[in-house]
Enzyme design. Structure first.
Site, PDB file in Angstrom:
ATOM      1  N   ASP A  83     -34.385  29.509 -23.468  1.00 53.36           N
ATOM      2  CA  ASP A  83     -34.023  28.238 -22.815  1.00 53.36           C
ATOM      3  C   ASP A  83     -35.202  27.263 -22.954  1.00 53.36           C
ATOM      4  O   ASP A  83     -36.345  27.610 -22.641  1.00 53.36           O
ATOM      5  CB  ASP A  83     -33.757  28.553 -21.331  1.00 53.36           C
ATOM      6  N   SER A 113     -36.431  31.308 -19.910  1.00 51.64           N
ATOM      7  CA  SER A 113     -37.205  30.067 -20.085  1.00 51.64           C
ATOM      8  C   SER A 113     -38.661  30.417 -20.414  1.00 51.64           C
ATOM      9  O   SER A 113     -39.070  31.576 -20.283  1.00 51.64           O
ATOM     10  CB  SER A 113     -37.168  29.243 -18.798  1.00 51.64           C
ATOM     11  N   ASP A 154     -29.128  27.789 -13.074  1.00 56.21           N
ATOM     12  CA  ASP A 154     -30.298  28.527 -12.613  1.00 56.21           C
ATOM     13  C   ASP A 154     -30.525  28.282 -11.117  1.00 56.21           C
ATOM     14  O   ASP A 154     -30.590  29.214 -10.314  1.00 56.21           O
ATOM     15  CB  ASP A 154     -31.534  28.078 -13.425  1.00 56.21           C
ATOM     16  N   SER A 155     -30.596  27.011 -10.739  1.00 50.65           N
ATOM     17  CA  SER A 155     -30.960  26.683  -9.348  1.00 50.65           C
ATOM     18  C   SER A 155     -30.026  27.316  -8.316  1.00 50.65           C
ATOM     19  O   SER A 155     -30.484  27.770  -7.256  1.00 50.65           O
ATOM     20  CB  SER A 155     -30.970  25.165  -9.143  1.00 50.65           C
TER      21      SER A 155
HETATM   22  P1  13P Z   1     -29.951  23.882 -12.839  1.00 51.81           P
HETATM   23  O1  13P Z   1     -31.330  23.571 -12.343  1.00 51.81           O
HETATM   24  O2  13P Z   1     -28.988  22.814 -12.452  1.00 51.81           O
HETATM   25  O3  13P Z   1     -29.491  25.219 -12.428  1.00 51.81           O
HETATM   26  O4  13P Z   1     -30.003  23.868 -14.454  1.00 51.81           O
HETATM   27  C1  13P Z   1     -30.478  24.987 -15.163  1.00 51.81           C
HETATM   28  C2  13P Z   1     -30.698  24.709 -16.599  1.00 51.81           C
HETATM   29  O5  13P Z   1     -30.306  23.700 -17.148  1.00 51.81           O
HETATM   30  C3  13P Z   1     -31.416  25.720 -17.383  1.00 51.81           C
HETATM   31  O6  13P Z   1     -31.683  25.302 -18.679  1.00 51.81           O
HETATM   32  O1  G3H Z   2     -34.155  24.334 -17.185  1.00 49.97           O
HETATM   33  C1  G3H Z   2     -34.944  24.974 -16.510  1.00 49.97           C
HETATM   34  C2  G3H Z   2     -34.551  26.287 -15.973  1.00 49.97           C
HETATM   35  O2  G3H Z   2     -34.000  26.175 -14.686  1.00 49.97           O
HETATM   36  C3  G3H Z   2     -35.715  27.219 -16.017  1.00 49.97           C
HETATM   37  O3  G3H Z   2     -36.625  26.922 -15.028  1.00 49.97           O
HETATM   38  O4  G3H Z   2     -38.769  26.769 -16.276  1.00 49.97           O
HETATM   39  O5  G3H Z   2     -38.736  27.149 -13.786  1.00 49.97           O
HETATM   40  O6  G3H Z   2     -38.021  28.967 -15.362  1.00 49.97           O
HETATM   41  P1  G3H Z   2     -38.129  27.486 -15.126  1.00 49.97           P
HETATM   42 ZN    ZN Z   3     -32.026  23.200 -18.865  1.00 49.49          ZN
END
Ligand code: 13P
Ligand code: G3H
Ligand code: ZN
Length: 323
Positions: free
Chosen positions: A94, A57, A268-269
């Site tokens: 991302d 990201s 990600d989360s």
């Molecule tokens: P989550 O926060 O649900 O993990 O989504 C991650 C995401 O969409 C990254 O682009």
């Molecule tokens: O969609 C978002 C992703 O979880 C990336 O998160 O921008 O905090 O790295 P971040």
């Molecule tokens: Zn996303």
């Protein structure tokens, strides 16, 4: 001097998505910001024999440095081979928000980029996305666009409410932009607090099916797809955390989505939660430890277990590395 992703042993998403749509599974797109996360992703996907998309990201670029992350992804290709299973690996930007950012990633070896024009009016989104596609396709880099707005926080942009993707727009958007895949908004959202407590969390699979009718077999992407495992939330809270009412997308809903043209699922989360739970546990159970390997090691193991579970029992990507 620019580097093409094939020089790094990476692949774009085209073949991955074709096979995933045919096979009724989704490719995991896991975000990474540091070495332990990357090691866990690669170990898990190698063991599960799953193709994988490594996601960077804008926040990750700022935190870890884009050049370092690029070299880490290159290292990941060699690492997978060293582990005995050279799975297909894609390096993906991302939520790219400008042409310049996408260009910079393409020039330094990313094999796929997302241009997220979803905050813009429709015509501007089309124009920006088409501009990125035109540049990316010169290098056979694949591009993900987005229509509709997810509720929650994406980098610094916060949307209060979902703006669901309108099925009537998707055909025109895909045709005018030339994108290779489309992220849609059907009720998933970023972060660990996706639904209000006491509700029956469901995503709008009806909208997904309407979209599929308009663009049959076209690769669809789901962002915001963490399930927020309640045992991990409980672990975090047991060891001093304060996560109240963290709720995610049920694994069952995600499994249903993978049977459609959804072929990329972003997570990600859940990784953040798994790391945090493991680290908190060590800090409480072994307060004398101060060697980072003693808490980052268990965090890496927790991440690996989580990713293996996702590949095998949620996304169905396990066993598909050599399709
Ligand atoms: P989550 O926060 O649900 O993990 O989504 C991650 C995401 O969409 C990254 O682009
Ligand atoms: O969609 C978002 C992703 O979880 C990336 O998160 O921008 O905090 O790295 P971040
Ligand atoms: Zn996303």
């Amino acid at each position: 001097m620019s580097t093409h992703y094939t020089q790094l042993g990476l692949v774009n998403t085209r073949a991955m998505f074709d096979k995933a749509v045919d096979g009724g599974y989704a490719i995991p797109a896991y975000n990474f910001n540091n070495m332990e996360q990357l090691q866990a992703i690669i170990m898990a996907c190698v063991e599960e024999d799953s193709p994988v998309i490594l996601q960077v990201s804008s926040g990750a670029r700022k935190y870890a440095n884009q050049t370092l992350l690029r070299y880490m992804a290159q290292g990941a290709v060699e690492y997978a081979a060293e582990l005995g299973n050279p799975i297909p690996i894609c390096l993906h930007l991302d939520h790219g928000d400008t042409f310049e950012l996408c260009k910079s990633c393409i020039d330094m070896g990313f094999s796929s980029v997302m241009i997220d024009g979803s905050q813009h009016p429709y015509e501007k989104n089309v124009e920006l996305t088409a501009q990125v596609v035109e540049y990316a396709h010169k290098f056979d880099v694949t591009v993900e666009g987005e229509l509709g707005v997810l509720a929650g926080i994406e980098d610094d942009v916060q949307a209060e409410k979902h703006v669901y993707t309108q099925p009537d727009e998707v055909e025109d958007f895909v045709k005018k932009t030339g994108v290779d895949s489309l992220a849609i908004s059907i009720g998933t959202s970023h972060g660990a607090f996706k639904f209000k407590p006491g509700t029956d969390p469901k995503i709008r699979l009806d909208i997904l099916h309407e979209i599929e009718k308009r663009i049959p077999r076209f690769p669809i992407v789901l962002h915001g797809s963490s399930s927020v495992p309640q045992d991990i939330v409980a672990e975090i809270n047991q060891f001093g955390g304060k996560l109240k009412d963290a709720i995610g997308i049920s694994e069952e809903q995600l499994r249903l989505a993978t049977k459609s043209a959804v072929c990329k699922i972003n997570i990600d989360s859940d990784g953040r939660l798994a790391m945090t739970g493991a680290i908190r546990r060590v800090f409480v159970e072994k307060p004398a430890e101060f060697d980072p390997r003693k808490y980052l090691g268990p965090a890496r193991q927790a991440l690996k277990d989580l990713y293996k579970h996702k590949c095998r029992t949620v996304l169905g990507s396990a066993g598909h590395a050599k399709d």
